[in-house]
Each structure stands twice: as structure tokens, then as C-alpha cells.
Write a protein that holds these residues in place. Structure first.
Motif, PDB file in Angstrom:
ATOM      1  N   ASN A   1       6.100  48.800  20.115  1.00  0.00           N
ATOM      2  CA  ASN A   1       5.099  49.010  19.069  1.00  0.00           C
ATOM      3  C   ASN A   1       4.310  47.752  18.728  1.00  0.00           C
ATOM      4  O   ASN A   1       3.650  47.696  17.691  1.00  0.00           O
ATOM      5  CB  ASN A   1       5.756  49.577  17.805  1.00  0.00           C
ATOM      6  CG  ASN A   1       6.824  48.653  17.239  1.00  0.00           C
ATOM      7  OD1 ASN A   1       7.106  47.588  17.795  1.00  0.00           O
ATOM      8  ND2 ASN A   1       7.426  49.054  16.135  1.00  0.00           N
ATOM      9  N   ALA A   2       4.318  46.757  19.601  1.00  0.00           N
ATOM     10  CA  ALA A   2       3.588  45.515  19.330  1.00  0.00           C
ATOM     11  C   ALA A   2       2.100  45.728  19.048  1.00  0.00           C
ATOM     12  O   ALA A   2       1.534  45.032  18.196  1.00  0.00           O
ATOM     13  CB  ALA A   2       3.771  44.541  20.493  1.00  0.00           C
ATOM     14  N   PRO A   3       1.414  46.679  19.720  1.00  0.00           N
ATOM     15  CA  PRO A   3      -0.021  46.840  19.435  1.00  0.00           C
ATOM     16  C   PRO A   3      -0.313  47.434  18.060  1.00  0.00           C
ATOM     17  O   PRO A   3      -1.453  47.347  17.583  1.00  0.00           O
ATOM     18  CB  PRO A   3      -0.494  47.808  20.543  1.00  0.00           C
ATOM     19  CG  PRO A   3       0.541  47.715  21.606  1.00  0.00           C
ATOM     20  CD  PRO A   3       1.823  47.484  20.888  1.00  0.00           C
TER      21      PRO A   3
ATOM     22  N   ASN B   1       4.184  44.866   9.435  1.00  0.00           N
ATOM     23  CA  ASN B   1       3.873  44.547  10.818  1.00  0.00           C
ATOM     24  C   ASN B   1       5.144  44.592  11.671  1.00  0.00           C
ATOM     25  O   ASN B   1       6.188  44.070  11.262  1.00  0.00           O
ATOM     26  CB  ASN B   1       3.245  43.154  10.900  1.00  0.00           C
ATOM     27  CG  ASN B   1       2.835  42.806  12.319  1.00  0.00           C
ATOM     28  OD1 ASN B   1       3.634  42.323  13.114  1.00  0.00           O
ATOM     29  ND2 ASN B   1       1.582  43.056  12.635  1.00  0.00           N
ATOM     30  N   PRO B   2       5.098  45.208  12.852  1.00  0.00           N
ATOM     31  CA  PRO B   2       6.303  45.335  13.676  1.00  0.00           C
ATOM     32  C   PRO B   2       6.999  44.011  13.965  1.00  0.00           C
ATOM     33  O   PRO B   2       8.237  43.933  13.935  1.00  0.00           O
ATOM     34  CB  PRO B   2       5.780  45.986  14.961  1.00  0.00           C
ATOM     35  CG  PRO B   2       4.578  46.743  14.540  1.00  0.00           C
ATOM     36  CD  PRO B   2       3.952  45.910  13.459  1.00  0.00           C
ATOM     37  N   ARG B   3       6.241  42.978  14.226  1.00  0.00           N
ATOM     38  CA  ARG B   3       6.880  41.691  14.547  1.00  0.00           C
ATOM     39  C   ARG B   3       7.517  41.066  13.305  1.00  0.00           C
ATOM     40  O   ARG B   3       8.526  40.361  13.417  1.00  0.00           O
ATOM     41  CB  ARG B   3       5.861  40.742  15.181  1.00  0.00           C
ATOM     42  CG  ARG B   3       5.447  41.202  16.580  1.00  0.00           C
ATOM     43  CD  ARG B   3       4.747  40.103  17.345  1.00  0.00           C
ATOM     44  NE  ARG B   3       4.347  40.545  18.670  1.00  0.00           N
ATOM     45  CZ  ARG B   3       5.135  40.551  19.748  1.00  0.00           C
ATOM     46  NH1 ARG B   3       6.382  40.123  19.657  1.00  0.00           N
ATOM     47  NH2 ARG B   3       4.684  40.963  20.925  1.00  0.00           N
TER      48      ARG B   3
ATOM     49  N   ASN C   1      16.742  58.012  23.773  1.00  0.00           N
ATOM     50  CA  ASN C   1      16.106  59.012  22.908  1.00  0.00           C
ATOM     51  C   ASN C   1      14.607  58.729  22.877  1.00  0.00           C
ATOM     52  O   ASN C   1      14.126  57.947  22.069  1.00  0.00           O
ATOM     53  CB  ASN C   1      16.699  58.964  21.502  1.00  0.00           C
ATOM     54  CG  ASN C   1      16.106  60.004  20.579  1.00  0.00           C
ATOM     55  OD1 ASN C   1      15.212  60.747  20.953  1.00  0.00           O
ATOM     56  ND2 ASN C   1      16.599  60.050  19.349  1.00  0.00           N
ATOM     57  N   LEU C   2      13.866  59.386  23.760  1.00  0.00           N
ATOM     58  CA  LEU C   2      12.443  59.090  23.911  1.00  0.00           C
ATOM     59  C   LEU C   2      11.652  59.357  22.644  1.00  0.00           C
ATOM     60  O   LEU C   2      10.617  58.731  22.406  1.00  0.00           O
ATOM     61  CB  LEU C   2      11.853  59.923  25.061  1.00  0.00           C
ATOM     62  CG  LEU C   2      12.448  59.720  26.454  1.00  0.00           C
ATOM     63  CD1 LEU C   2      11.706  60.592  27.473  1.00  0.00           C
ATOM     64  CD2 LEU C   2      12.408  58.264  26.874  1.00  0.00           C
ATOM     65  N   MET C   3      12.107  60.294  21.826  1.00  0.00           N
ATOM     66  CA  MET C   3      11.333  60.705  20.654  1.00  0.00           C
ATOM     67  C   MET C   3      11.660  59.916  19.388  1.00  0.00           C
ATOM     68  O   MET C   3      11.054  60.132  18.341  1.00  0.00           O
ATOM     69  CB  MET C   3      11.556  62.199  20.374  1.00  0.00           C
ATOM     70  CG  MET C   3      11.423  63.090  21.586  1.00  0.00           C
ATOM     71  SD  MET C   3       9.813  62.941  22.398  1.00  0.00           S
ATOM     72  CE  MET C   3      10.042  64.031  23.800  1.00  0.00           C
ATOM     73  N   ALA C   4      12.609  59.011  19.454  1.00  0.00           N
ATOM     74  CA  ALA C   4      13.069  58.315  18.250  1.00  0.00           C
ATOM     75  C   ALA C   4      11.980  57.425  17.658  1.00  0.00           C
ATOM     76  O   ALA C   4      11.376  56.610  18.360  1.00  0.00           O
ATOM     77  CB  ALA C   4      14.308  57.476  18.558  1.00  0.00           C
ATOM     78  N   GLN C   5      11.733  57.575  16.348  1.00  0.00           N
ATOM     79  CA  GLN C   5      10.879  56.656  15.631  1.00  0.00           C
ATOM     80  C   GLN C   5      11.694  55.406  15.275  1.00  0.00           C
ATOM     81  O   GLN C   5      12.899  55.342  15.520  1.00  0.00           O
ATOM     82  CB  GLN C   5      10.335  57.323  14.374  1.00  0.00           C
ATOM     83  CG  GLN C   5       9.430  58.509  14.672  1.00  0.00           C
ATOM     84  CD  GLN C   5       8.829  59.112  13.422  1.00  0.00           C
ATOM     85  OE1 GLN C   5       8.449  58.391  12.497  1.00  0.00           O
ATOM     86  NE2 GLN C   5       8.748  60.428  13.375  1.00  0.00           N
ATOM     87  N   VAL C   6      11.043  54.420  14.679  1.00  0.00           N
ATOM     88  CA  VAL C   6      11.711  53.138  14.437  1.00  0.00           C
ATOM     89  C   VAL C   6      12.949  53.311  13.557  1.00  0.00           C
ATOM     90  O   VAL C   6      14.011  52.757  13.849  1.00  0.00           O
ATOM     91  CB  VAL C   6      10.735  52.125  13.800  1.00  0.00           C
ATOM     92  CG1 VAL C   6      11.450  50.811  13.507  1.00  0.00           C
ATOM     93  CG2 VAL C   6       9.560  51.867  14.725  1.00  0.00           C
ATOM     94  N   ILE C   7      12.830  54.093  12.493  1.00  0.00           N
ATOM     95  CA  ILE C   7      13.967  54.240  11.589  1.00  0.00           C
ATOM     96  C   ILE C   7      15.105  54.991  12.268  1.00  0.00           C
ATOM     97  O   ILE C   7      16.290  54.707  12.041  1.00  0.00           O
ATOM     98  CB  ILE C   7      13.543  54.931  10.273  1.00  0.00           C
ATOM     99  CG1 ILE C   7      14.642  54.750   9.213  1.00  0.00           C
ATOM    100  CG2 ILE C   7      13.197  56.400  10.495  1.00  0.00           C
ATOM    101  CD1 ILE C   7      14.189  55.142   7.811  1.00  0.00           C
TER     102      ILE C   7
END
Length: 339
Positions: A41-43, A57-59, A278-284
Motif C-alpha cells: 500500500n505504499a502508493p 500514511n502507510p509508512r 489471504n488475498l482479500m485481507a485489509q490492513v486491519i
């Protein structure tokens, strides 16, 4: 080679790996996190759907996570792990610069790569004007003119999903989508505009998405473009151990198969969690899976150490080191330090 033997080596320092490392470090485990510094999710400008961290911000999220890991005694190392092999008692991890590390257990949280169609301008807008998940980005583009780029059978559903956030949805079939009669009926009922023909380019002015141009036909003005990427697990390290990736049942990409709880793979001592499985996993979700994997690995180590105790041996530990840990904990308790 680094002769330090860690309880757990974690490959991947995203939300999953750092959550697992924090869980294990709080369990008094020696933990090494090796991270290549290329988060998926860097972009993106911000993380969404993560309670108390929305918009961060992800970073910056990862920086906070690293600090938490190290505050509990864990180690975070910048580097690119390229291979792993099983030794009689450990896993040996080799980095691109030839450094090597040992771990009693191995957790892989390397995430996935989003593969996009080779359309000019598409990649440059990824994470900006080009989005993929309505729960991650829908609020930010609500009420605007949203295009959906056809990439396969799931694109029709993606258009119907984004219709929740805007009444102006255009599905570009892009010569890759053939809606069924039932899907045509749904699209019409929800007033989704459908455009036939291949997309030639995704257009922007001064870095801001402006529209989509067909190979044959006009340009269509859109403020955001949703696209379903092909999600490929970053599985090279696991494959070096003999764990091939599998085609996801949805057809959305490839993943590493694990058990339902804690991320155990088919190889004893090797675990995987987060987007790599888990391809569908969101960050949380990925962070939660890291916590579960950390707890599962700690339970595995406890079982092993209990067997050693029953057999009258300390495994990789000496009686002196066991006593040192006990004295450290007792000393902290005596001074009112809470772990």
C-alpha cells in the motif's frame, strides 16, 4: 553468518509481520523481522478501515509498528530475504547480500503484488486516481463519476459494489468482460452505464486522473477508476522450501494455503499470514492475522519446550539462561515494572 539463534524469524515487516513480532516479543520471545521496505500500500495516501488509525500514511503506520516491536526487545532489520532452508534444528534464512540468520520457527508475511493490465497511464495512477477496494477508497470518491475497468468476470460485481458510493458508474468492458443476461439486468436496474471496446489509455493532467480513452471511440471523463488487479502472493521464499502457491477459488490470483487458525503451512515450523495467504485481507485484518499467528507460534514453542523439560533437557537453552530470564522477570516485578 550471524550466530544468534532467534526463536522466530519473520520475513515481511508490514502490519502482519509487525503485529506478530509484537505479540511474540511480549511473550519474551527473541524475534527478528526482516523487511524489504516494499509495502503493497505504499502508493496510497492513507490507511482506511483501521480503527484509531484511519487516514494515517502507510509508512507512518509501519514506523509506529517498528517502534513497538523494538520497545519489547524485538529486532527489525532492513533487507531482502531470498531463500530459506531447513537445517536439523533450525531454519536458515539468506539475504540478498549473503547475510544469514537462524530461527527455530519461520513466519512469512511478505504480502502480495498487484498485477495491472498493461494500459498506458494505469500504473502511474495506482493508489491515486486508480483504486480497487470500495471499503478502502469508496468514501474518498463518493458522489463522483467513477469508471470501472473490465479485467475479468469479477468486474461486473465491482461496478455494482461501487454503485453504493456514487450514482455515476461506468463499466468499461475492455474486451475482457461478457456480462450474463442476469448481470445485464442488474447493471441496467442500477443505472450503470456500460461501454464496449478496448481501453487505450488512462489519462491524467498534472498527475490528476481525468479520464479513459478507448482504442476506437471517444474519451470518457472520470474522477476515479476502479480496477480489479490480479493478486499474486509474494511466495518465492516459501516456494524455496517446497510450498507452491495455489490458484485462488475466486480466480483473483494465487495464494499460499495454510490452516484456518494461526497460519500453519504444510511444513512443520513454517507459518504464513496476511495477504500472502489471504488475498482479500485489509490492513486491519492482516494485523489481526499477525497476532493470531504470533500466538500460535508461541504455543508451538511452549509445547516443544515442555517436551524438552519432561525429557530432562533444555533444548537450545542452558540452565543459566533459563535462570537469567527468571531473574529478569522477578527483578522487574520487584521494581513494579509491568510487562
Amino acid at each position: 553468518m550471524d550466530t544468534t539463534r532467534y526463536d522466530v524469524v519473520i520475513i515481511g515487516g508490514g502490519a502482519t509481520g509487525l503485529s506478530a513480532a509484537t505479540t511474540l516479543a511480549r511473550a519474551l520471545r527473541s524475534v527478528l523481522v526482516i523487511d524489504s521496505g516494499t509495502p503493497r500500500n505504499a502508493p496510497a495516501a492513507g490507511v482506511h478501515g483501521f480503527l484509531s488509525r484511519d487516514g494515517l500514511n502507510p509508512r507512518e503506520l509501519l514506523s509506529i509498528g517498528r517502534s513497538e516491536v523494538t520497545s519489547y526487545g524485538g529486532t527489525v532489520l532492513d533487507g531482502d530475504a531470498v531463500s530459506a532452508r531447513r537445517t536439523p534444528s533450525d531454519f536458515e534464512i539468506t539475504l540478498e547480500d549473503s547475510r544469514r540468520f537462524l530461527g527455530r520457527r519461520l513466519l512469512v508475511t511478505t504480502g502480495l503484488t498487484d498485477e495491472l493490465p498493461p494500459i498506458p497511464g494505469l500504473g502511474e495512477q495506482w493508489g491515486k486516481g486508480v483504486v480497487h477496494c470500495p471499503y478502502c477508497h469508496g468514501w474518498e470518491v463518493r458522489g463522483q463519476r467513477i469508471g470501472v475497468l473490465g479485467t475479468g468476470p469479477l468486474s461486473t460485481n465491482q461496478a455494482l459494489m461501487f454503485r453504493q458510493w456514487s450514482p455515476e458508474i461506468t463499466l468499461f468492458l475492455n474486451d475482457t468482460v461478457e456480462p450474463t443476461d442476469e448481470e445485464w439486468e442488474k447493471l441496467a436496474a442500477r443505472s450503470v452505464q456500460v461501454v464496449d471496446g478496448a481501453v487505450a489509455s488512462v489519462d491524467a493532467v498534472d498527475g490528476v486522473l481525468t479520464g479513459v480513452t478507448l482504442r476506437v471511440g471517444p474519451q470518457f471523463s472520470v474522477a476515479a477508476l476502479a480496477v480489479g488487479s490480479r493478486m499474486e502472493a509474494r511466495s518465492a521464499l516459501l516456494e524455496s522450501l517446497g510450498l507452491p502457491s495455489q490458484v485462488h477459488p475466486s480466480g483473483a490470483g494465487r495464494f499460499i494455503e495454510t490452516d484456518a487458525v494461526g497460519g500453519a503451512t504444510a511444513i512443520p515450523g513454517v507459518y504464513a499470514a496476511g495477504n500472502v495467504t489471504n488475498l482479500m485481507a485489509q490492513v486491519i485484518t492482516a494485523a489481526s492475522e499477525g497476532v493470531m499467528a504470533g500466538a500460535r507460534i508461541n504455543a508451538d514453542l511452549i509445547d516443544e519446550e515442555t517436551r524438552w523439560a519432561v525429557e530432562g533437557r533444555f533444548g537450545p537453552f542452558s540452565a543459566a539462561s533459563e535462570a537469567a530470564v527468571s531473574n529478569m522477570v522477578l527483578g522487574e516485578r520487584a521494581h513494579g515494572i509491568a510487562r
